[in-house]
Design an enzyme around this catalytic site. Structure first.
Site, PDB file in Angstrom:
ATOM      1  N   ASP A   1      13.403  54.245  50.062  1.00 50.63           N
ATOM      2  CA  ASP A   1      14.271  53.124  50.349  1.00 50.63           C
ATOM      3  C   ASP A   1      15.130  53.535  51.547  1.00 50.63           C
ATOM      4  OD1 ASP A   1      15.964  50.805  49.854  1.00 50.63           O
ATOM      5  OD2 ASP A   1      17.405  52.283  49.155  1.00 50.63           O
TER       6      ASP A   1
ATOM      7  N   ASP B   1      18.089  54.119  45.543  1.00 48.80           N
ATOM      8  CA  ASP B   1      19.489  54.329  45.184  1.00 48.80           C
ATOM      9  C   ASP B   1      19.780  54.019  43.719  1.00 48.80           C
ATOM     10  OD1 ASP B   1      19.558  51.609  45.026  1.00 48.80           O
ATOM     11  OD2 ASP B   1      20.496  51.337  46.972  1.00 48.80           O
TER      12      ASP B   1
ATOM     13  N   ASP C   1      17.309  49.302  43.692  1.00 46.75           N
ATOM     14  CA  ASP C   1      15.890  49.624  43.635  1.00 46.75           C
ATOM     15  C   ASP C   1      15.398  49.935  42.235  1.00 46.75           C
ATOM     16  OD1 ASP C   1      15.729  49.482  46.450  1.00 46.75           O
ATOM     17  OD2 ASP C   1      16.686  51.438  46.544  1.00 46.75           O
TER      18      ASP C   1
HETATM   19  P1  ADP Z   1      17.204  48.492  51.571  1.00 52.47           P
HETATM   20  O1  ADP Z   1      15.873  48.061  51.104  1.00 52.47           O
HETATM   21  O2  ADP Z   1      17.171  48.962  52.995  1.00 52.47           O
HETATM   22  O3  ADP Z   1      17.885  49.462  50.680  1.00 52.47           O
HETATM   23  P2  ADP Z   1      18.473  46.137  50.429  1.00 52.47           P
HETATM   24  O4  ADP Z   1      17.249  45.718  49.702  1.00 52.47           O
HETATM   25  O5  ADP Z   1      19.610  46.613  49.629  1.00 52.47           O
HETATM   26  O6  ADP Z   1      18.137  47.179  51.591  1.00 52.47           O
HETATM   27  O7  ADP Z   1      18.968  44.922  51.320  1.00 52.47           O
HETATM   28  C1  ADP Z   1      18.123  44.347  52.288  1.00 52.47           C
HETATM   29  C2  ADP Z   1      18.880  43.498  53.264  1.00 52.47           C
HETATM   30  O8  ADP Z   1      19.487  42.435  52.575  1.00 52.47           O
HETATM   31  C3  ADP Z   1      19.987  44.228  53.972  1.00 52.47           C
HETATM   32  O9  ADP Z   1      19.532  44.844  55.145  1.00 52.47           O
HETATM   33  C4  ADP Z   1      20.958  43.110  54.270  1.00 52.47           C
HETATM   34  O10 ADP Z   1      20.600  42.458  55.446  1.00 52.47           O
HETATM   35  C5  ADP Z   1      20.757  42.156  53.117  1.00 52.47           C
HETATM   36  N1  ADP Z   1      21.755  42.338  52.031  1.00 52.47           N
HETATM   37  C6  ADP Z   1      21.528  42.743  50.760  1.00 52.47           C
HETATM   38  N2  ADP Z   1      22.667  42.757  50.053  1.00 52.47           N
HETATM   39  C7  ADP Z   1      23.641  42.374  50.882  1.00 52.47           C
HETATM   40  C8  ADP Z   1      25.058  42.195  50.749  1.00 52.47           C
HETATM   41  N3  ADP Z   1      25.703  42.405  49.610  1.00 52.47           N
HETATM   42  N4  ADP Z   1      25.729  41.786  51.825  1.00 52.47           N
HETATM   43  C9  ADP Z   1      25.106  41.559  52.985  1.00 52.47           C
HETATM   44  N5  ADP Z   1      23.794  41.717  53.176  1.00 52.47           N
HETATM   45  C10 ADP Z   1      23.066  42.107  52.143  1.00 52.47           C
HETATM   46 MG    MG Z   2      18.819  50.134  48.986  1.00 57.83          MG
END
Ligand code: ADP
Ligand code: MG
Length: 618
Positions: free
Chosen positions: A306, A500, A504
């Site tokens: 991730d 994390d 995930d």
């Molecule tokens: P990753 O897969 O990189 O860990 P996430 O799945 O947590 O990322 O989130 C993917 C995308 O969704 C982020 O890059 C962001 O653009 C958006 N996002 C998710 N949660 C939030 C939040 N609480 N506030 C703003 N954007 C968010």
């Molecule tokens: Mg994440």
């Protein structure tokens, strides 16, 4: 087993062996059989009763074969030999208990680190009470050199805290007002006043101990193995015994065949090594929830990662705020921060920080909703605010490409107000410094495919993946990540996923081994993952793979050793070269061999990377 029993058994054993060697005449023949029967019943009833109970339930225990051997000896009137078989059954039982006890040492060492008493403030005075009696919300006082008794927040004081018990990291950390501290860690220099948040089993340390104990007590796999094993093994041994009897017509040689095999050693070979490793790893900040994950890790060939909070430090900064026509910088930021008020996502934290830096007054969000992998939605001052990835913008809407954030590897957040684009925020996060080396190490350890899975946009993902030389997939929703895991599994790969543990969790659960980063203090992460890393340190990942490999090497060695031992014993007995009494004596030895081999795992070597890092620090 009493001292009398030990002496009696040992003397009888020597006498019988002496008779067999022809050193003296048949002393034992002069003793009436009723005496031997009495000895067998008196000395052997605990094990014999167990065998009978198991047989009634159609189960085979490690002592079943020996009991058959004993009955064979009795059938041909060799009473002293039967007594000796019983004697060594008791010895074997002892050795087994001792072995298990030793393997549990790592777990015991862990429990021994639990704090016992706490000094709490009650009615203006400090009283020392057992830890279990501390209530959440009470103030605990910790003096220099003392163990912190609870998970809590520092309200006053300053100390360097040695957190090695939880994280395995020997470098102490500074803790002052506002810092979170953990039970079973030690305040080295300075005193602290701590507001207790969690006590006893609910603390991070308490959970670790409980999960390690569960992993240890989880005999499911072992039992299944032992059952399957007796399914194959027992008929083979019976077959050999039958052959021996048909060819030699010697009931004692036949009995020796049954007695010499140490079926319990096969059952011990795997769990002993795994328990030792799990216990030792727990003290180094690696919480492994079961032996089967060690096995899976040793065969893993696909590693999925991730991005946010896993590869990156997870404390992003908002670098730019770009309002669109009709909105101001402060408006955009205030909308976003208000909507993000109750989100746990690292990006939400960044937005709140930025608003704080601008001294903005935040509104109270209503109907807050977090959409995993996309963003958040909430009503702020009667306006519907959406913050998140490009998915919060409907396709028809036109957002001018303001700036070139994504090419710089920054994450773009869109802020939408009542369905109308209000502005954009750019956030940059830092790669954890130890990641490149750790990933290179994983490749050396035989992981053939490493892939980055992220909910972030294509260009940001590409820029990071390129810098690390990884494959990547962007714009993934949590369910897409699960689909990727399944896709690899369907192709027959053993998939490890590092994430994390919060966002995930579902993908971690789907993976053959789900590893959560930085789980100390986060209940969700500890529960969600198969392996929880108690500190945010990528060097722990290759370390984990090395532990798994070492454990499986020891397991294999244990199995080979037991197999050869049994094969040799069985052959000698079948050829009539091994008297029944010696056969009985030999059968508890392999347990000790397995024990000493497995005990090597209690002392896990420091990983090379960690050692190098330590040198750099000096
Ligand atoms: P990753 O897969 O990189 O860990 P996430 O799945 O947590 O990322 O989130 C993917 C995308 O969704 C982020 O890059 C962001 O653009 C958006 N996002 C998710 N949660 C939030 C939040 N609480 N506030 C703003 N954007 C968010
Ligand atoms: Mg994440």
């Amino acid at each position: 087993m009493t001292l009398f029993g030990v002496v009696f058994g040992a003397v009888l054993f020597m006498v019988v062996v002496g008779e067999w060697l022809g050193l003296f005449g048949s002393l034992t023949k002069r003793v009436p059989w009723l005496f031997w029967l009495a000895v067998i019943v008196a000395g052997g009833w605990p094990v014999l009763a167990e065998v009978v109970k198991a047989t009634v339930r159609r189960r085979v225990t490690s002592h079943t074969l020996m009991t058959i051997g004993m009955l064979a000896a009795i059938a041909v009137g060799e009473w002293p030999a039967a007594v000796i078989v019983v004697f060594f059954m008791r010895v074997g039982e002892y050795v087994e208990g001792f072995t298990a006890e030793q393997a549990r040492r790592a777990v015991k060492d862990l429990t021994a680190m639990a704090p016992q008493t706490a000094r709490v403030e009650r009615d203006g005075a400090e009283v020392e009470i057992p830890v279990a009696e501390v209530k959440a919300g009470e103030t605990v006082v910790v003096r220099p050199g003392e163990k912190i008794p609870v998970d809590g927040e520092v309200t006053a004081g300053q100390a360097t805290v040695d957190q090695a018990t939880i994280t395995g990291e020997s470098m102490p950390v500074e803790a002052g007002p506002g810092a979170r501290v953990f039970a079973a860690t030690i305040a080295r220099l300075g005193s602290l006043r701590i507001r207790a948040m969690k006590v006893g089993e609910d603390t991070t340390f308490g959970r670790v101990v409980k999960l390690v104990e569960e992993a240890e007590a989880n005999r499911g796999d072992v039992q299944r193995f032992a059952d399957r094993f007796s399914g194959y093994y027992l008929p083979v041994v019976m077959g050999v015994a039958l052959f021996t009897y048909l060819l030699s017509r010697n009931p004692l040689a036949t009995a020796a065949v049954l007695v010499v095999v140490c079926s319990c050693s096969f059952a011990l070979a795997t769990p002993l090594a795994m328990i030792a490793s799990i216990g030792a790893a727990a003290r180094r900040g690696l919480l492994i929830k079961g032996g089967k994950y060690l096995e899976a890790l040793s065969r893993a060939d696909v590693l999925l990662l991730d991005k946010t909070g896993t590869l990156t430090l997870g404390s992003p900064q908002i670098t730019d705020v770009l309002p669109l026509e009709g909105f101001t910088v402060d408006e955009v930021l205030a909308f976003a921060a208000s909507a993000e008020r109750y989100s746990e996502h690292p990006l939400a934290e960044a937005v709140r920080e930025a608003a704080k830096a601008h001294n903005l007054h935040l509104g109270e969000p209503a109907g807050f909703e977090a959409v995993p992998g996309i963003g958040v939605r909430a009503w702020v001052n009667d306006r519907l605010i959406e913050v998140g990835s490009s998915r919060v913008i409907s396709k028809s809407e036109y957002i001018p490409e303001l700036g070139n954030f994504e090419a710089q590897g920054k994450t773009t957040l869109y802020v939408v107000c009542d369905g109308k684009p209000a502005g954009m925020l750019a956030a940059s996060d830092t790669l954890r410094p130890e990641v490149p080396e750790a990933l290179a190490e994983m490749e050396r350890l035989g992981v053939r495919r490493i892939e980055l899975l992220t909910g972030d946009n294509e260009r940001t993902a590409a820029s990071l993946a390129e810098s690390l030389g990884l494959q990547y997939r962007a714009n993934l929703l949590p369910e897409d990540k699960i689909a990727v895991v399944k896709e690899y599994q369907a192709k027959g790969h053993m998939v490890v996923m590092v994430g994390d543990g919060v966002n995930d969790a579902p993908a971690l659960a789907q993976a053959d081994v789900g590893i959560a980063m930085g789980a100390a203090g986060s209940d969700v992460s500890i529960e969600a993952a198969h392996v929880a890393l108690m500190r945010e340190d990528w060097t722990l990942v290759p370390e984990l793979f090395r532990i798994a490999r070492r454990t499986m090497r020891v397991v294999r060695l244990n199995l080979i050793f037991t197999g050869c031992y049994n094969l040799v014993g069985l052959s000698l007995a079948a050829l009539g070269l091994l008297p029944l009494t010696l056969a009985a004596a030999l059968q508890s030895l392999p347990d000790l061999g397995i024990l000493s081999n497995s005990a090597r795992l209690l002392r896990l070597r420091e990983s090379s990377i960690v050692t190098e890092k330590r040198h750099d620090n000096n």
